[in-house]
Write a protein that holds these residues in place. Structure first.
Motif, PDB file in Angstrom:
ATOM      1  N   ALA A  60      -4.270  -6.420   4.981  1.00 56.41           N
ATOM      2  CA  ALA A  60      -5.376  -7.784   4.832  1.00 56.41           C
ATOM      3  C   ALA A  60      -6.508  -7.146   4.736  1.00 56.41           C
ATOM      4  N   THR A  61      -6.594  -5.389   5.275  1.00 58.00           N
ATOM      5  CA  THR A  61      -7.868  -5.259   4.310  1.00 58.00           C
ATOM      6  C   THR A  61      -7.696  -4.869   3.300  1.00 58.00           C
ATOM      7  N   ILE A  62      -6.611  -3.750   2.532  1.00 57.56           N
ATOM      8  CA  ILE A  62      -5.628  -3.657   1.005  1.00 57.56           C
ATOM      9  C   ILE A  62      -6.679  -5.328   0.578  1.00 57.56           C
ATOM     10  N   GLY A  63      -5.421  -6.375   0.770  1.00 52.89           N
ATOM     11  CA  GLY A  63      -6.017  -7.697   0.179  1.00 52.89           C
ATOM     12  C   GLY A  63      -6.999  -7.683  -0.531  1.00 52.89           C
ATOM     13  N   SER A  64      -7.850  -7.601   0.721  1.00 55.83           N
ATOM     14  CA  SER A  64      -9.163  -8.757   0.833  1.00 55.83           C
ATOM     15  C   SER A  64     -10.174  -7.734   0.029  1.00 55.83           C
ATOM     16  N   ASN A  65      -9.707  -6.564   0.116  1.00 55.15           N
ATOM     17  CA  ASN A  65     -11.053  -4.704  -1.108  1.00 55.15           C
ATOM     18  C   ASN A  65     -10.881  -4.911  -2.251  1.00 55.15           C
ATOM     19  N   ALA A  66      -8.896  -4.919  -2.703  1.00 50.43           N
ATOM     20  CA  ALA A  66      -9.191  -4.507  -4.028  1.00 50.43           C
ATOM     21  C   ALA A  66      -9.412  -4.995  -5.031  1.00 50.43           C
ATOM     22  N   PRO A  67      -9.775  -6.571  -5.203  1.00 53.20           N
ATOM     23  CA  PRO A  67     -10.880  -6.784  -6.251  1.00 53.20           C
ATOM     24  C   PRO A  67     -12.475  -6.556  -6.275  1.00 53.20           C
ATOM     25  N   TYR A  68     -12.626  -5.391  -5.130  1.00 50.00           N
ATOM     26  CA  TYR A  68     -14.039  -5.040  -5.124  1.00 50.00           C
ATOM     27  C   TYR A  68     -13.397  -3.878  -5.554  1.00 50.00           C
ATOM     28  N   ILE A  69     -12.671  -2.911  -5.264  1.00 50.57           N
ATOM     29  CA  ILE A  69     -12.554  -1.739  -5.972  1.00 50.57           C
ATOM     30  C   ILE A  69     -12.594  -2.002  -7.815  1.00 50.57           C
ATOM     31  N   GLY A  70     -11.381  -3.338  -7.424  1.00 50.30           N
ATOM     32  CA  GLY A  70     -11.782  -3.927  -9.122  1.00 50.30           C
ATOM     33  C   GLY A  70     -12.887  -3.917 -10.005  1.00 50.30           C
ATOM     34  N   LEU A  71     -13.017  -4.524  -9.380  1.00 47.70           N
ATOM     35  CA  LEU A  71     -14.714  -4.616  -9.943  1.00 47.70           C
ATOM     36  C   LEU A  71     -15.858  -4.121 -10.463  1.00 47.70           C
ATOM     37  N   LEU A  72     -15.595  -2.892  -9.565  1.00 50.01           N
ATOM     38  CA  LEU A  72     -16.018  -1.685  -9.265  1.00 50.01           C
ATOM     39  C   LEU A  72     -16.516  -0.868 -10.048  1.00 50.01           C
ATOM     40  N   GLY A  73     -14.224  -0.845 -10.896  1.00 50.44           N
ATOM     41  CA  GLY A  73     -14.319   0.291 -12.200  1.00 50.44           C
ATOM     42  C   GLY A  73     -14.520  -0.517 -13.305  1.00 50.44           C
ATOM     43  N   THR A  74     -14.508  -2.340 -13.339  1.00 48.38           N
ATOM     44  CA  THR A  74     -15.186  -3.121 -14.413  1.00 48.38           C
ATOM     45  C   THR A  74     -16.637  -2.847 -14.288  1.00 48.38           C
ATOM     46  N   VAL A  75     -17.344  -2.355 -13.599  1.00 45.27           N
ATOM     47  CA  VAL A  75     -19.214  -2.277 -13.543  1.00 45.27           C
ATOM     48  C   VAL A  75     -19.148  -1.063 -14.147  1.00 45.27           C
ATOM     49  N   LEU A  76     -18.604   0.164 -13.918  1.00 42.97           N
ATOM     50  CA  LEU A  76     -18.402   1.004 -14.860  1.00 42.97           C
ATOM     51  C   LEU A  76     -18.102   1.198 -15.748  1.00 42.97           C
ATOM     52  N   GLY A  77     -16.731   0.931 -16.399  1.00 41.96           N
ATOM     53  CA  GLY A  77     -16.479   0.878 -17.129  1.00 41.96           C
ATOM     54  C   GLY A  77     -17.712  -0.455 -18.589  1.00 41.96           C
ATOM     55  N   ILE A  78     -18.053  -1.192 -18.403  1.00 43.05           N
ATOM     56  CA  ILE A  78     -19.060  -2.060 -18.552  1.00 43.05           C
ATOM     57  C   ILE A  78     -20.372  -0.890 -19.183  1.00 43.05           C
TER      58      ILE A  78
END
Length: 141
Positions: A60-78
């Motif tokens: 459940a923790t991985i399922g709910s937090n994976a999008p935020y980790i991906g979003l962190l990667g997006t912010v860093l990439g931008i």
């Protein structure tokens, strides 16, 4: 800034891939355990519930937090893309598109981890509820 690019490519995405293995591995282990669980050996509903739901919080923790980790990667990439544009002083469309593609890749991987993890958690939760209902039926509670 090459370090930031490597951080997004290997750090964030690598971490998300690791989390997907943890989620799927835990789900497989829990599914097998729940399927083989002998409800007659448990004295109370709390005992069986604790055993059946052990380690499911990770899924459940991985399922709910994976999008935020991906979003962190997006912010860093931008950030990396804007930094590159600022350093070079002119806009090269090719470099901008490559940077944005890198950023969006992190979001996509985050969603690819989150969606199956959430689905697996819900399937397992349903199986736990079925076992608990069987235990209550057998024990008259």
């Amino acid at each position: 800034m090459d370090v930031l690019k490597l951080l997004v490519d290997y750090g964030v995405i690598g971490f998300l891939i690791f989390l997907s293995f943890v989620s799927v591995g835990t789900a497989i282990e829990r599914y097998i355990f729940i399927k083989r669980a002998d409800i007659s050996k448990y004295k109370s509903r709390q005992d069986i519930e604790l055993e059946l739901t052990k380690n499911m919080h990770w899924i459940a923790t991985i399922g709910s937090n994976a999008p935020y980790i991906g979003l962190l990667g997006t912010v860093l990439g931008i950030m990396l893309t804007f930094y590159t544009i600022g350093q070079e002083g002119f806009v090269d469309t090719k470099k901008v598109m490559v940077g944005l593609a890198l950023a969006l890749k992190a979001t996509a991987v985050g969603l690819l981890v989150a969606i199956p993890s959430t689905a697996l958690y819900n399937v397992l939760l349903r199986r736990v509820r079925e076992k608990l209902s069987m235990w209550e039926k057998v024990n008259g509670r």
